[in-house]
Design a protein around this motif. Structure first.
Motif, short mmCIF file in Angstrom:
data_model
loop_
_atom_site.label_atom_id
_atom_site.label_comp_id
_atom_site.label_asym_id
_atom_site.label_seq_id
_atom_site.Cartn_x
_atom_site.Cartn_y
_atom_site.Cartn_z
N TYR A 117 0.81 -1.22 0.00
CA TYR A 117 0.00 0.00 0.00
C TYR A 117 0.84 1.26 0.00
O TYR A 117 0.35 2.31 -0.38
CB TYR A 117 -0.98 0.02 1.18
N THR A 118 2.10 1.19 0.39
CA THR A 118 2.91 2.41 0.38
C THR A 118 3.34 2.72 -1.04
O THR A 118 3.63 1.81 -1.82
CB THR A 118 4.17 2.22 1.24
N PRO A 119 3.40 3.99 -1.43
CA PRO A 119 3.77 4.32 -2.81
C PRO A 119 5.16 3.82 -3.19
O PRO A 119 5.35 3.24 -4.26
CB PRO A 119 3.72 5.85 -2.83
N THR A 120 6.14 4.01 -2.29
CA THR A 120 7.47 3.51 -2.60
C THR A 120 7.47 1.99 -2.68
O THR A 120 8.13 1.40 -3.53
CB THR A 120 8.47 3.93 -1.50
N GLY A 121 6.69 1.38 -1.81
CA GLY A 121 6.58 -0.08 -1.83
C GLY A 121 6.06 -0.58 -3.15
O GLY A 121 6.49 -1.61 -3.66
#
Lengths: 416, 334
Positions: B277-281
């Motif tokens: 869910y994290t953008p960088t992830g």
């Protein structure tokens, strides 16, 4: 002088909703009145005038009187909040129409003499070109005042976000902006100060706005302070519509019962929206030209200037969290609301949750607004904050320690 | 009798699903904020189904009623598992299955026997989603879990029984098998885009997949980071790899346009529950997906690497998120 522009991440720009007020200004004469005592003015000290006119405590203008928070010498920044970012807003154009702009500036000048060490900043949405041009023309030669524009995305109108964005100081959430030396006032407060300081008039009238489609007319209203809300409702509310009555903000304020309330110094919006408790056929398949959404999944995305529905239906069933990420995208403080919700839901409440930024939450409720699964994320976060306080993991350590407080703050045991 | 039917706790999920399919809820907000966004899970899944329509219609056009039969079996078999779990959990039937039930047949060959479709669908929903706790809790993409099971259990059906869309002849040669053997493709770029080359039912009409995928990005139902990172990594790795390992790594354009890569990148990797869910992830996830796809396609015994790389990266998803969140929210030093 250049206009500065400040940005912030997240937030959501609300489009025009049905029941948005027009710029018409009507006067309302109440049949019954319940006014505060209007004290006659004596003495020429501005402070005395402000206090006696009842201006002090309006937006927290500091005085040297003992019952207030900071001394006027201690104010370092004065921010005039002219941003219209909520669903329904009192229009600044109505307040400073024509000649009123001069009065606004004179009121600011009076304040600047009262708080000489402060930086004066007028914060306004970047789409208000006309007002910005008029303001910049009028303050060309004045050194002590600046204009800063922001993108009119909700919740920049909340002072918990406005103050850090404009002056780059951490805001003590749950406490007052005065604790970091910042005074936040509305445009209307400045007009009252003009009336008080220059005309020696006491605070008698207030301009409010009737918003929401349950009113017969959505206009601005000049009413006397102390007017009973039931009088206004009797004249202007639709009688055949079941509505929900909220004061000032649909996003952050709870429902009130208007029967015992009056117009006060802090009232700006009287909102009455129809209850949406009817079931719509094939609601999820409709194109939805008037359905507002953060996603572009409805036809309203191709008509950004169109009017959107504004009623209280939740528009969907309750489902488990699918980590769609919308709450994280709109959070103005850069938190991850669904992660915090999961911690609270499973009762995993320890220091780590505090480190994840739960105390940074300003309570704007945007995470609730956009949630696809209709989860009550913001109340989960509030509950989490309370439970952490009970465990002695306090707001003070994670929040107040980051702020540049100008004096000792008494730590409250219960938070907003 | 009608009331008793409505209140029967075993039938409640089914009746409620039917009821809320036709009419929206009458529930109102209980506090601030008093208005909410109109987006909800039925609309969210409907957008994905709408984006899958070009591929589905192409499958029906090329493979006829057989495609329709496969889709129906997938919905009915998997649907039964969903309904049974909903009844015994006492919860409502969730909308996620509407998408899983359509994606699963679109990654199968058109000649597959219907009983294998049913087995795969049931396995996917049961072991890919329900045993983890249902909607929002699955680690792996349920449609891919089903396809993985079928590929391992019935390998002949999944590798030698493809059907040419134009001539209807059964063939074991898809564009990917040509690339694996290092031979020149008998199909043009136009063939690959418009669906004249054999492959699984939904992957052939690639123009439709691209249109559907971009539709999902524009409506913000899918995040742009995963398809862009995935396809970008494949493009870059194959551009470099075709010179270093000329016999094994194919060129970038052919790599992008063959196999289930476009379908996987736009519709399967972007599943919100199984991806970070994290953008960088999401970007790291896309890099990993691209890397494993090129690796498996070029150097392993399989011709297609998309399914395995998505399942592998699904397993890494929660770890990527935990790592990124730990970096972003550092523990406060005493």
């Amino acid at each position: 002088m250049k206009v500065n522009h400040k940005t912030f991440s997240g937030g959501f720009r609300f489009k025009t909703f049905e029941g948005s007020p027009s710029e018409k200004l009507l006067h309302f004469e109440a049949t019954s009145k319940n006014t505060n005592a209007n004290v006659d003015l004596k003495g020429s000290y501005l402070e005395e005038i402000l206090y006696n006119c009842g201006i002090t405590n309006v937006g927290g203008i500091p005085t040297n009187k003992s019952d207030l928070k900071i001394k006027s010498k201690e104010a370092t920044d004065v921010i005039i909040n002219a941003v219209e970012a909520d669903i329904f807003n009192l229009s600044v154009s109505v307040l400073i129409k024509g000649q009123q702009m001069d009065y606004f500036l004179k009121g600011l000048e009076a304040l600047s003499k009262y708080m000489p060490k402060a930086n004066f900043i007028v914060a306004i949405g970047e789409d208000k070109d006309e007002i910005i041009t008029r303001l910049m023309d009028s303050i060309k030669t004045l050194e002590w005042i600046k204009v800063v524009t922001v993108a009119p995305k909700y919740p920049i109108n909340l002072e918990e976000l406005l103050v850090p964005t404009i002056i780059n100081k951490a805001y003590p959430i749950g406490y007052s902006s005065l604790d970091i030396g910042a005074v936040v006032i509305d445009v209307q407060d400045v007009m009252h100060i003009y009336d008080a300081a220059i005309n020696l008039k006491s605070l008698e009238y207030r301009t409010v706005v009737l918003a929401g489609s349950a009113w017969k007319e959505n206009c601005h209203l000049k009413v006397a302070i102390g007017t009973k809300l039931t009088d206004i409702i009797k004249k202007y509310a639709k009688q055949d519509v079941k509505y929900r009555f909220v004061i000032n903000s649909l996003m952050t304020n709870e429902v009130v019962n208007p029967d015992e309330l009056v117009i006060e110094k802090t009232t700006s919006c009287l909102i009455a929206i129809p209850e949406g408790n009817t079931r719509k056929w094939l609601s999820f398949m409709r194109p939805g030209m008037k359905n507002d959404s953060y996603t572009n999944a409805y036809a309203s995305a191709i008509a950004p200037k169109g009017i959107r529905y504004c009623e209280t239906n939740i528009h969907g069933e309750h489902r488990p969290c699918i980590s769609c990420g919308y709450c994280m995208n709109v959070c103005p403080k850069g938190l991850i609301p669904h992660l915090l919700h999961r911690h609270v839901d499973k009762n995993i409440l320890n220091e780590r949750v505090a480190e994840l930024g739960i105390f940074d939450c300003i309570g704007c409720n945007l995470c609730n607004y956009v949630c696809t699964s209709k989860i009550n994320v913001s109340s989960s976060i509030k509950e989490g904050k309370e439970k952490l306080e009970q465990q002695e993991i306090s707001h003070e350590k994670y929040m107040l320690s980051k702020c540049d407080l100008i004096h000792e703050v008494e730590v409250k045991s219960d938070e907003r | 009798m009608n009331d008793k039917l409505k209140n029967n706790k075993y039938l409640k999920p089914v009746i409620s699903a039917g009821d809320f399919f036709f009419r929206g809820p009458d529930e109102v907000t209980t506090g601030a904020p008093h208005v909410t966004d109109h987006i909800e899970l039925k609309r969210y899944m409907s957008m994905v189904i709408l984006a899958l329509m070009p591929s589905t219609l192409a499958a029906l056009y090329y493979y006829g009623l057989r495609a329709l039969a496969i889709i129906m079996v997938s919905y009915i078999a998997g649907g039964m598992v969903e309904v049974l779990f909903a009844i015994f959990k006492g919860d409502e039937i969730h909308e996620g299955f509407l998408v899983t039930g359509l994606i699963f047949p679109l990654v199968l060959p058109p000649t597959i026997p219907l009983w294998i479709v049913a087995v795969g669908s049931i396995f996917g929903v049961l072991f890919g989603k329900e045993v983890f706790g249902g909607t929002g809790r699955n680690i792996f993409n349920p449609a891919l879990v089903g396809r993985l099971f079928i590929t391992i259990s019935f390998p002949a059906y999944m590798s030698s029984m493809w059907q040419d869309p134009i001539t209807d002849a059964i063939t074991s040669a898809t564009p990917l098998t040509f690339l694996k053997a290092g031979e020149a493709l008998p199909y043009s770029i136009m063939d690959l885009l418009m669906g004249s080359a054999p492959g699984s039912m939904g992957e052939t009409f690639r123009l439709g997949i691209i249109i559907g995928g971009i539709f999902l990005l524009v409506t913000k139902v899918s995040n742009w980071r995963i398809p862009v990172a995935y396809l970008g990594t494949v493009f870059v790795l194959t551009s470099i790899g075709q010179f270093i390992f000329p016999g094994q790594v194919s060129g970038p354009v052919l790599s992008l346009l063959t196999g289930g890569l476009l379908f996987g990148a736009f519709f399967m990797a972007t599943d919100p529950v199984s991806s970070p869910y994290t953008p960088t992830g999401k970007i790291i996830y896309g890099f990993g997906l691209g890397f494993f796809t090129v690796l498996i396609r070029s150097f392993s015994g399989y011709t297609e690497g998309v399914m395995f790389s998505i399942i592998l990266m699904n397993a890494f998803g929660p770890l990527i998120d935990t790592f990124i969140v730990q970096k972003k929210y550092k523990p406060i030093e005493e």
